[in-house]
Design a protein around this motif. Structure first.
Motif, PDB file in Angstrom:
ATOM      1  N   GLU A   9     -11.087 -26.250   1.304  1.00 27.48           N
ATOM      2  CA  GLU A   9     -12.048 -25.722   2.272  1.00 27.48           C
ATOM      3  C   GLU A   9     -13.314 -26.560   2.186  1.00 27.48           C
ATOM      4  O   GLU A   9     -13.553 -27.241   1.188  1.00 27.48           O
ATOM      5  N   HIS A  10     -14.101 -26.529   3.259  1.00 28.86           N
ATOM      6  CA  HIS A  10     -15.384 -27.238   3.241  1.00 28.86           C
ATOM      7  C   HIS A  10     -16.450 -26.386   3.914  1.00 28.86           C
ATOM      8  O   HIS A  10     -16.140 -25.456   4.656  1.00 28.86           O
ATOM      9  N   PHE A  11     -17.685 -26.727   3.616  1.00 29.74           N
ATOM     10  CA  PHE A  11     -18.826 -26.033   4.205  1.00 29.74           C
ATOM     11  C   PHE A  11     -19.711 -27.023   4.942  1.00 29.74           C
ATOM     12  O   PHE A  11     -20.935 -26.868   4.996  1.00 29.74           O
ATOM     13  N   LEU A  12     -19.107 -28.059   5.511  1.00 31.05           N
ATOM     14  CA  LEU A  12     -19.864 -29.058   6.267  1.00 31.05           C
ATOM     15  C   LEU A  12     -20.412 -28.429   7.538  1.00 31.05           C
ATOM     16  O   LEU A  12     -19.749 -27.579   8.143  1.00 31.05           O
ATOM     17  N   PRO A  13     -21.602 -28.834   7.963  1.00 25.46           N
ATOM     18  CA  PRO A  13     -22.107 -28.318   9.228  1.00 25.46           C
ATOM     19  C   PRO A  13     -21.240 -28.833  10.376  1.00 25.46           C
ATOM     20  O   PRO A  13     -20.889 -30.018  10.409  1.00 25.46           O
ATOM     21  N   VAL A  14     -20.854 -27.933  11.256  1.00 30.51           N
ATOM     22  CA  VAL A  14     -20.030 -28.290  12.405  1.00 30.51           C
ATOM     23  C   VAL A  14     -20.706 -27.827  13.691  1.00 30.51           C
ATOM     24  O   VAL A  14     -21.508 -26.896  13.682  1.00 30.51           O
ATOM     25  N   ASP A  15     -20.357 -28.488  14.787  1.00 30.02           N
ATOM     26  CA  ASP A  15     -20.909 -28.076  16.075  1.00 30.02           C
ATOM     27  C   ASP A  15     -20.115 -26.883  16.613  1.00 30.02           C
ATOM     28  O   ASP A  15     -19.232 -26.354  15.931  1.00 30.02           O
ATOM     29  N   SER A  16     -20.406 -26.478  17.824  1.00 29.68           N
ATOM     30  CA  SER A  16     -19.777 -25.281  18.396  1.00 29.68           C
ATOM     31  C   SER A  16     -18.268 -25.441  18.579  1.00 29.68           C
ATOM     32  O   SER A  16     -17.543 -24.457  18.668  1.00 29.68           O
ATOM     33  N   ARG A  17     -17.788 -26.676  18.613  1.00 28.15           N
ATOM     34  CA  ARG A  17     -16.345 -26.920  18.732  1.00 28.15           C
ATOM     35  C   ARG A  17     -15.665 -27.018  17.366  1.00 28.15           C
ATOM     36  O   ARG A  17     -14.452 -27.110  17.282  1.00 28.15           O
ATOM     37  N   PRO A  21     -19.654 -34.864  12.216  1.00 28.83           N
ATOM     38  CA  PRO A  21     -19.630 -36.329  12.132  1.00 28.83           C
ATOM     39  C   PRO A  21     -19.126 -36.816  10.768  1.00 28.83           C
ATOM     40  O   PRO A  21     -18.635 -37.930  10.646  1.00 28.83           O
ATOM     41  N   GLU A  22     -19.221 -35.978   9.774  1.00 28.17           N
ATOM     42  CA  GLU A  22     -18.737 -36.330   8.437  1.00 28.17           C
ATOM     43  C   GLU A  22     -17.222 -36.581   8.439  1.00 28.17           C
ATOM     44  O   GLU A  22     -16.711 -37.340   7.618  1.00 28.17           O
ATOM     45  N   PHE A  23     -16.491 -35.966   9.383  1.00 35.36           N
ATOM     46  CA  PHE A  23     -15.048 -36.180   9.467  1.00 35.36           C
ATOM     47  C   PHE A  23     -14.734 -37.662   9.661  1.00 35.36           C
ATOM     48  O   PHE A  23     -13.848 -38.213   9.024  1.00 35.36           O
ATOM     49  N   CYS A  45      -8.713 -32.405   9.740  1.00 33.07           N
ATOM     50  CA  CYS A  45     -10.073 -31.893   9.536  1.00 33.07           C
ATOM     51  C   CYS A  45     -10.284 -30.734  10.502  1.00 33.07           C
ATOM     52  O   CYS A  45     -10.370 -30.935  11.713  1.00 33.07           O
ATOM     53  N   ALA A  46     -10.330 -29.538   9.989  1.00 33.11           N
ATOM     54  CA  ALA A  46     -10.595 -28.360  10.815  1.00 33.11           C
ATOM     55  C   ALA A  46     -12.038 -27.924  10.582  1.00 33.11           C
ATOM     56  O   ALA A  46     -12.735 -28.481   9.739  1.00 33.11           O
ATOM     57  N   SER A  47     -12.474 -26.924  11.298  1.00 31.86           N
ATOM     58  CA  SER A  47     -13.880 -26.534  11.222  1.00 31.86           C
ATOM     59  C   SER A  47     -14.277 -25.980   9.855  1.00 31.86           C
ATOM     60  O   SER A  47     -15.450 -25.977   9.510  1.00 31.86           O
ATOM     61  N   SER A  48     -13.310 -25.530   9.044  1.00 32.89           N
ATOM     62  CA  SER A  48     -13.654 -25.030   7.713  1.00 32.89           C
ATOM     63  C   SER A  48     -12.659 -25.460   6.636  1.00 32.89           C
ATOM     64  O   SER A  48     -12.767 -25.017   5.503  1.00 32.89           O
ATOM     65  N   ARG A 118      -8.035 -22.962  13.962  1.00 32.70           N
ATOM     66  CA  ARG A 118      -8.961 -24.032  13.604  1.00 32.70           C
ATOM     67  C   ARG A 118      -9.961 -23.585  12.546  1.00 32.70           C
ATOM     68  O   ARG A 118     -10.426 -24.363  11.753  1.00 32.70           O
ATOM     69  N   ARG A 119     -10.326 -22.316  12.583  1.00 30.77           N
ATOM     70  CA  ARG A 119     -11.425 -21.852  11.741  1.00 30.77           C
ATOM     71  C   ARG A 119     -10.975 -21.223  10.421  1.00 30.77           C
ATOM     72  O   ARG A 119     -11.747 -21.139   9.489  1.00 30.77           O
ATOM     73  N   HIS A 120      -9.762 -20.751  10.354  1.00 32.18           N
ATOM     74  CA  HIS A 120      -9.328 -20.018   9.163  1.00 32.18           C
ATOM     75  C   HIS A 120      -8.519 -20.916   8.240  1.00 32.18           C
ATOM     76  O   HIS A 120      -7.510 -21.473   8.657  1.00 32.18           O
TER      77      HIS A 120
END
Length: 150
Positions: A9-17, A21-23, A45-48, A118-120
């Protein structure tokens, strides 16, 4: 040939989608390093969360897994499976990657068909299910049908 699959899991800041950019930074760095070590693979790379299949000489893959586990961007790191294989599953990719932030129809169909979100984080998914997801997304990337590939 040695193959491993992990998730984290990651806690990188992501946009609304769900894109960070770290991806791209992660994927580009992996391509440079992996080519020298004869490592191939596929990264989601998913949102979390992340999921990755790595292939190559066992010592190099195990060293890379240790570096990933120590990387502060990764949390709840789990090696889901390791095995020796005859052939590489991703021979063309020093490191291919896909972000699940795209609304590309092909990407969405692949995720829906396999009931991935994508989020879970895929905590309850088997190595086989994650490997199948990587294989399907890699096939789509090979056809260059979705803009979400990094």
């Amino acid at each position: 040939m040695f193959q491993a699959i992990y998730s984290s899991e990651h806690f990188l800041p992501v946009d609304s989608r769900g894109y960070s950019p770290e991806f791209r930074t992660i994927t580009e760095g992996a391509r440079r390093r992996n080519e020298d070590r004869q490592i191939t693979g596929f990264l989601i790379c998913a949102s979390s969360w992340f999921c990755q299949v790595l292939e190559g000489p066992e010592a190099h893959v195990m060293e890379l897994l240790e570096r990933i586990e120590d990387d502060p961007r990764h949390h709840c790191f789990q090696i889901l499976q390791t095995q020796c294989t005859r052939d590489r599953e991703f021979p063309s990719w020093s490191m291919a990657g896909v972000t699940l932030s795209s609304s590309a129809i092909v990407l969405q169909l692949i995720l829906l068909e396999r009931q991935f979100g994508r989020r879970h984080p895929p905590r309850d998914r088997t190595a086989s299910e994650l490997f199948d997801l990587c294989r399907a997304l890699s096939a789509a990337a090979s056809r260059e049908v979705a803009p979400a590939f990094v």
